[in-house]
Design a protein around this motif. Structure first.
Motif, short mmCIF file in Angstrom:
data_model
loop_
_atom_site.label_atom_id
_atom_site.label_comp_id
_atom_site.label_asym_id
_atom_site.label_seq_id
_atom_site.Cartn_x
_atom_site.Cartn_y
_atom_site.Cartn_z
N ARG A 281 -8.15 9.89 -11.49
CA ARG A 281 -6.80 9.67 -12.02
C ARG A 281 -5.90 9.03 -10.96
O ARG A 281 -5.11 8.13 -11.26
N PHE A 282 -6.04 9.47 -9.70
CA PHE A 282 -5.23 8.88 -8.64
C PHE A 282 -5.54 7.38 -8.51
O PHE A 282 -4.62 6.56 -8.39
N LEU A 283 -6.83 7.02 -8.52
CA LEU A 283 -7.20 5.61 -8.40
C LEU A 283 -6.71 4.80 -9.58
O LEU A 283 -6.29 3.65 -9.44
N LYS A 284 -6.73 5.42 -10.75
CA LYS A 284 -6.22 4.73 -11.95
C LYS A 284 -4.74 4.44 -11.79
O LYS A 284 -4.27 3.33 -12.08
N GLU A 285 -3.98 5.43 -11.33
CA GLU A 285 -2.55 5.23 -11.16
C GLU A 285 -2.26 4.29 -9.99
O GLU A 285 -1.29 3.52 -10.02
N PHE A 286 -3.09 4.35 -8.96
CA PHE A 286 -2.95 3.45 -7.82
C PHE A 286 -3.05 2.00 -8.28
O PHE A 286 -2.22 1.15 -7.91
N ARG A 287 -4.05 1.72 -9.11
CA ARG A 287 -4.20 0.37 -9.64
C ARG A 287 -3.06 0.03 -10.58
O ARG A 287 -2.59 -1.12 -10.64
N ALA A 288 -2.60 1.03 -11.33
CA ALA A 288 -1.51 0.78 -12.28
C ALA A 288 -0.24 0.35 -11.56
O ALA A 288 0.49 -0.53 -12.03
N VAL A 289 0.03 0.95 -10.41
CA VAL A 289 1.21 0.56 -9.63
C VAL A 289 1.09 -0.90 -9.22
O VAL A 289 2.05 -1.69 -9.34
N LEU A 290 -0.08 -1.29 -8.71
CA LEU A 290 -0.28 -2.68 -8.30
C LEU A 290 -0.17 -3.62 -9.49
O LEU A 290 0.37 -4.73 -9.39
N ASP A 291 -0.68 -3.20 -10.66
CA ASP A 291 -0.55 -4.01 -11.87
C ASP A 291 0.91 -4.21 -12.26
O ASP A 291 1.32 -5.31 -12.67
N GLU A 292 1.71 -3.15 -12.12
CA GLU A 292 3.14 -3.26 -12.46
C GLU A 292 3.84 -4.24 -11.53
O GLU A 292 4.70 -5.02 -11.96
N LEU A 293 3.48 -4.22 -10.26
CA LEU A 293 4.09 -5.16 -9.33
C LEU A 293 3.74 -6.60 -9.71
O LEU A 293 4.61 -7.48 -9.69
N HIS A 294 2.49 -6.86 -10.10
CA HIS A 294 2.10 -8.20 -10.53
C HIS A 294 2.76 -8.58 -11.84
O HIS A 294 3.16 -9.72 -12.03
N LEU A 295 2.87 -7.65 -12.77
CA LEU A 295 3.49 -7.93 -14.06
C LEU A 295 4.95 -8.32 -13.88
O LEU A 295 5.44 -9.29 -14.47
N ASP A 296 5.66 -7.60 -13.02
CA ASP A 296 7.06 -7.93 -12.77
C ASP A 296 7.20 -9.29 -12.11
O ASP A 296 8.16 -10.01 -12.35
N LEU A 297 6.22 -9.67 -11.29
CA LEU A 297 6.27 -10.99 -10.67
C LEU A 297 6.12 -12.08 -11.73
O LEU A 297 6.81 -13.09 -11.69
N ARG A 298 5.21 -11.86 -12.69
CA ARG A 298 5.02 -12.87 -13.74
C ARG A 298 6.26 -12.98 -14.62
O ARG A 298 6.60 -14.04 -15.11
N ARG A 299 6.94 -11.85 -14.82
CA ARG A 299 8.16 -11.90 -15.62
C ARG A 299 9.31 -12.58 -14.88
O ARG A 299 10.16 -13.20 -15.49
N GLY A 300 9.26 -12.38 -13.52
CA GLY A 300 10.44 -12.79 -12.78
C GLY A 300 10.50 -14.14 -12.25
O GLY A 300 11.53 -14.58 -11.84
N LEU B 49 0.83 -1.20 0.00
CA LEU B 49 0.00 0.00 0.00
C LEU B 49 0.87 1.26 0.00
O LEU B 49 0.58 2.23 -0.70
N ARG B 50 1.94 1.25 0.79
CA ARG B 50 2.86 2.39 0.81
C ARG B 50 3.38 2.68 -0.59
O ARG B 50 3.40 3.81 -1.06
N CYS B 51 3.81 1.61 -1.24
CA CYS B 51 4.39 1.76 -2.58
C CYS B 51 3.34 2.29 -3.55
O CYS B 51 3.64 3.18 -4.37
#
Length: 567
Positions: free
Chosen positions: A548-567, A426-428
């Motif tokens: 816009r804040f909520l959109k970016e908030f979700r986008a950050v969480l999506d990026e974290l999940h995407l990096d997990l799938r890549r990694g 959540l902090r991130c």
């Protein structure tokens, strides 16, 4: 509640984030050993002539009781000495029950009510430290040591394993009659249970234990009744830090969290009278307590002021149109900002009509003075009943207030993969979203507090333009940075079953973020079945575009999940 505040023109910003940091059992064991060490030091380093002074002080206490005409210890003591098995049972009650009940309560609070544990532990420690100071300065011999007055040592008559009369505890301080810690610990247990549990049977049982302990300490010749009065006094003194902490919480702001309960407004629809009737019927005793308790136990009103507790508000706009969530949020903020009288239980449930054509709202607010004993979700659960299926909350935005619904794995999976608490995710997400939407200059790091208390330690989150996984990894590296907090953080558990308020179906429940001074963004997370609904309040200084804040908030969480799938 998660609040993010910015300190303009400085190198840091204050934020709060959701979560709670429970106490560690290792530290609590060490604290207990340290307290026992102080007890040993008081005995080992007694003041010169302690034994003679203790006998003299014991005679003075007995003389004071005789002057009052209330020296009833001797006849009770002599009666018990001739009772055989009853004497032995009293000896064991004296030796064990006050210790067992106290330890069981401390462990229960530690395990089941960790958010309450610190004030419980602190009050216990202060009570004992005050008592130890009295033992050292004013030693008092118990009645059983005043043999010239005819007192009998019932423990010596029938040896009690584990008592001071046995080799196991021969090192106990026997010149510590005033105050009576047997009464102190028993009464402290009763007070804590009264504050944490509204169960009448539990309180009756604990009160009977206090009475039994009083009879036993007098009948066994171990205490004067004035020692019991001293025990009551040290319990009261031990509760002072807890009262002061509550007063500090009250000064921090009136609200401890809120919910918006959307109700079906059919024909005739919900009414303030109906809500009051439901509350009058189902409200638990612990939620009827007043805030202005003066003494050890919280006082209770027989009947709350229902007109004050359940006001009826209208969200209709001047042109006659439904006001929607934006007006509901404004009315809730105004309600929370009003003075809350201390002679009433610390909650309000405002019925708001005119939200939409077929929707009314119930705004549930709980004063910070209630601490974690009563949350808005607790109050809602206590007055609702199971009903038909309730659709999950949907993401929405209205003015500066918005909501977003997340699958719980959105927080838990990145937390497990990066070996960080879910609150750090959540902090991130907050820091990353602020980085993308805030128009003004940002400092290098944003300080984020994760706790249920506004005075919690802060952990810094980097605000550089970098991948979100790097930001999440960098949180642990910067954890030592300390700045001021911008507000309070809370994650409350919501109902996990379909519910009705009386006969009115509940459509959904939304977390209600309320304004915090200096906060750029305020988030409140609410658990709902397998999802987490987050309410957001965005300050104009952060761009004011909550969508816009909520959109970016979700986008950050999506990026974290995407990096997990890549990694």
């Amino acid at each position: 509640m998660l609040t993010a505040g910015s300190a303009r023109g400085t190198a840091s910003a204050g934020t709060g984030a959701a979560g709670f940091r429970p106490p560690r059992w290792q530290a609590e064991v060490l604290l207990g050993l340290a307290l026992f060490g102080v007890y040993i030091l008081v005995k080992v380093f007694a003041l010169p002539g302690a034994h003679a002074r203790a006998l003299s002080n014991g005679q003075d206490v007995l003389a004071a009781e005789r002057a009052l005409g209330l020296d009833f210890e001797l006849p009770i003591n002599l009666w018990l000495a001739d009772q055989g098995w009853l004497r032995i049972a009293a000896n064991y009650e004296y030796a064990y029950t006050y210790i067992v009940t106290t330890l069981v309560l401390l462990v229960w609070v530690f395990v089941r009510r960790p958010e309450q544990y610190r004030w419980v532990r602190d009050s216990f420690v202060w009570m004992n430290l005050v008592s130890l100071a009295v033992f050292w300065v004013y030693p008092v011999a118990p009645p059983r040591m005043l043999t010239e007055f005819g007192f009998v040592d019932t423990v010596r008559l029938g040896p009690t394993w584990g008592s001071w009369g046995s080799p196991l505890v021969d090192s106990a301080n026997q010149l510590a009659a005033m105050p009576s810690l047997h009464i102190g610990w028993a009464l402290w247990t009763s007070v804590v249970l009264a504050r944490l549990s509204g169960g009448r049977l539990v309180q009756i049982a604990s009160a009977l234990h206090v009475v039994l302990t009083f009879v036993v300490i007098v009948a066994t010749g171990n205490h004067y009744w004035l020692d019991a009065v001293g025990g009551v006094l040290v319990v009261w003194l031990g509760m002072v830090p807890a009262r002061r902490a509550r007063e500090r919480a009250e000064r921090a702001g009136p609200h401890a969290g809120g919910l918006v309960v959307l109700l079906e407004a059919g024909d005739p629809g919900p009414s303030a009278a109906g809500v009051r009737a439901v509350l009058a019927e189902r409200l638990p005793a612990r939620m009827r307590r007043r805030r202005d308790h003066a003494g050890l136990w919280p006082r209770a009103r027989r009947e709350p002021d229902w007109a004050w507790h359940v006001p009826e508000l209208d969200a209709t706009t001047p042109d006659g149109e439904p006001g929607g969530l934006a007006v509901v949020h404004r009315l809730a903020a105004e309600l929370a900002a009003e003075p809350w009288p201390r002679d009433r239980p610390p909650w309000r449930c405002a019925l708001v009509t005119g939200v939409a054509d077929d929707v009314a709202a119930l705004v549930v607010l709980v004063h910070r003075a209630a601490g974690d004993e009563t949350t808005a979700a607790d109050l809602l659960r206590s007055v609702t009943r199971e009903g038909r299926a309730v659709p999950p909350a949907r993401g929405a935005a209205s003015g500066p207030f918005g909501t977003v619904v997340l699958d719980r794995d959105r927080l838990d999976v990145p937390a497990r993969q990066h070996a960080v608490p879910a609150a750090d995710v959540l902090r991130c997400a907050v820091a990353g979203a602020l980085r993308r939407v805030c128009p003004g200059p940002l400092p290098e790091a944003l300080s984020v507090a994760v706790s249920g208390e506004p005075t919690a330690p802060l952990a810094a989150v980097p605000l550089d333009d970098l991948p979100e996984t790097w930001r999440l990894t960098g949180i642990a590296r910067l954890h030592g940075l300390r700045t001021r907090a911008g507000g309070l953080v809370r994650r409350v558990a919501g109902p996990h079953t379909p519910v009705c308020l009386g006969e009115v179906p509940v459509r959904t429940v939304l977390p209600l973020p309320l304004p915090a001074p200096g906060a750029l963004v305020t988030l409140t997370a609410l658990d709902w079945a397998n999802s987490v609904t987050i309410g957001v309040l965005l300050d104009p200084a952060a761009g004011g575009d909550v969508e816009r804040f909520l959109k970016e908030f979700r986008a950050v969480l999506d990026e974290l999940h995407l990096d997990l799938r890549r990694g």
